[in-house]
Design a protein around this motif. Structure first.
Motif, short mmCIF file in Angstrom:
data_model
loop_
_atom_site.label_atom_id
_atom_site.label_comp_id
_atom_site.label_asym_id
_atom_site.label_seq_id
_atom_site.Cartn_x
_atom_site.Cartn_y
_atom_site.Cartn_z
N THR A 169 0.87 -1.17 0.00
CA THR A 169 0.00 0.00 0.00
C THR A 169 0.91 1.22 0.00
O THR A 169 2.13 1.10 0.19
CB THR A 169 -0.89 0.04 1.26
N SER A 170 0.34 2.40 -0.17
CA SER A 170 1.16 3.61 -0.12
C SER A 170 1.82 3.74 1.25
O SER A 170 2.99 4.13 1.35
CB SER A 170 0.28 4.84 -0.39
N GLU A 171 1.10 3.38 2.31
CA GLU A 171 1.66 3.46 3.65
C GLU A 171 2.82 2.47 3.81
O GLU A 171 3.87 2.80 4.39
CB GLU A 171 0.59 3.16 4.69
N GLY A 182 5.84 3.70 2.12
CA GLY A 182 6.43 4.78 2.92
C GLY A 182 7.35 4.24 3.99
O GLY A 182 8.45 4.75 4.21
#
Length: 265
Positions: free
Chosen positions: A219-221, A224
């Motif tokens: 996911t984007s998280e 990150g």
């Protein structure tokens, strides 16, 4: 001036032309091979998994041969698996037959959801030995975790060109100690291995040519978290980077893996 030409194994060029890509591209002293699968002459897959893996290696060897190389010239390997937890044993048994002795090539294994009807794919970069000045050396620095004991090398250095190819780095320590279960902690350890490799190569982040980051269930998280320690390592250097979400890596507990190519100063 750099030269570049397409390479095709005997009697399979029509298959590649149909799909509009090359089996391999020869660029000066390096051969970049497209992913090879266990396809028969008509492009259909071998139905049995072991037969499919063996056919993929046979197709790989035919492509390498067309480019003037053999498996001994392979520098860097990436393999793709639709069900790594179930398939890895058989795939690695065939791999061990093909690469029975050290020095071993780099290797990154990735679990994926789709391979166009196949269950195994292998892509490689090889050096072309017909060039008198070409060579490849392998390294397993003691400051990195024990990859040699598993039949792989951490680093392969190709000459000329002074390019160092790294196997995918995961959360592992030189002393074999416990590793964190969380993604952020694993990314920190994987990045520490990249830093150890740079130190062994007497290179810096500004010498990094390419990074490829694989994250499970991305996911984007999640990306990150994976990229935070990597950004600290890179600083103001700006290497090319590719981020890829996958369904699994070499083992179920691995959440992130990072490949790197470095230009040696």
């Amino acid at each position: 001036m750099a030269t570049r030409d397409a390479v095709f194994p005997a009697e399979r060029q029509a298959l590649y032309e149909k799909h509009r890509y090359s089996a391999a591209v020869r660029s000066d002293t390096l051969l970049f091979v497209s992913g090879q699968v266990g396809s028969r002459a008509d492009g259909s897959p071998e139905p049995d998994f072991e037969a499919q893996v063996r056919r993929a290696f046979a197709n790989l060897e035919a492509t390498l041969g067309a480019g003037g190389c053999t498996l001994d010239d392979v520098i860097d390997v990436t393999s793709f698996h639709t069900d790594p937890e179930q398939q890895m044993g058989l795939a690695m048994a065939v791999k061990n037959e093909k690469f029975p002795h050290a020095p071993f090539p780099n290797w990154t294994a990735v679990g994926v959801n789709w391979l166009a009807g196949f269950d195994f794919e292998i892509k490689v970069t090889a050096r072309i030995p017909s060039h008198a000045s070409t060579s490849v050396s392998r390294r397993n620095p003691p400051t990195m975790w024990d990859m040699g004991g598993l039949g792989y090398s951490h680093i392969s250095v190709a000459e000329p060109g002074r390019l160092a190819f790294l196997s995918g780095q995961i959360a592992a320590t030189p002393d074999g100690g416990e590793v964190p279960e969380d993604l952020a902690g694993q990314a920190q350890l994987a990045t520490a291995s990249l830093a150890a490799a740079l130190e062994d190569l007497e290179a810096t982040a500004k010498d990094i040519v390419m990074l490829r980051v694989y994250v499970v269930d991305a996911t984007s998280e999640a990306f990150g978290k994976a990229l935070t320690p990597l950004r600290e390592l890179i600083g103001d250097a700006m290497p090319s980077i590719t981020t890829i979400g996958v369904q699994a890596l070499y083992k179920p507990e691995i959440k992130v893996e990072i490949e790197m190519v470095v230009r040696l100063p």
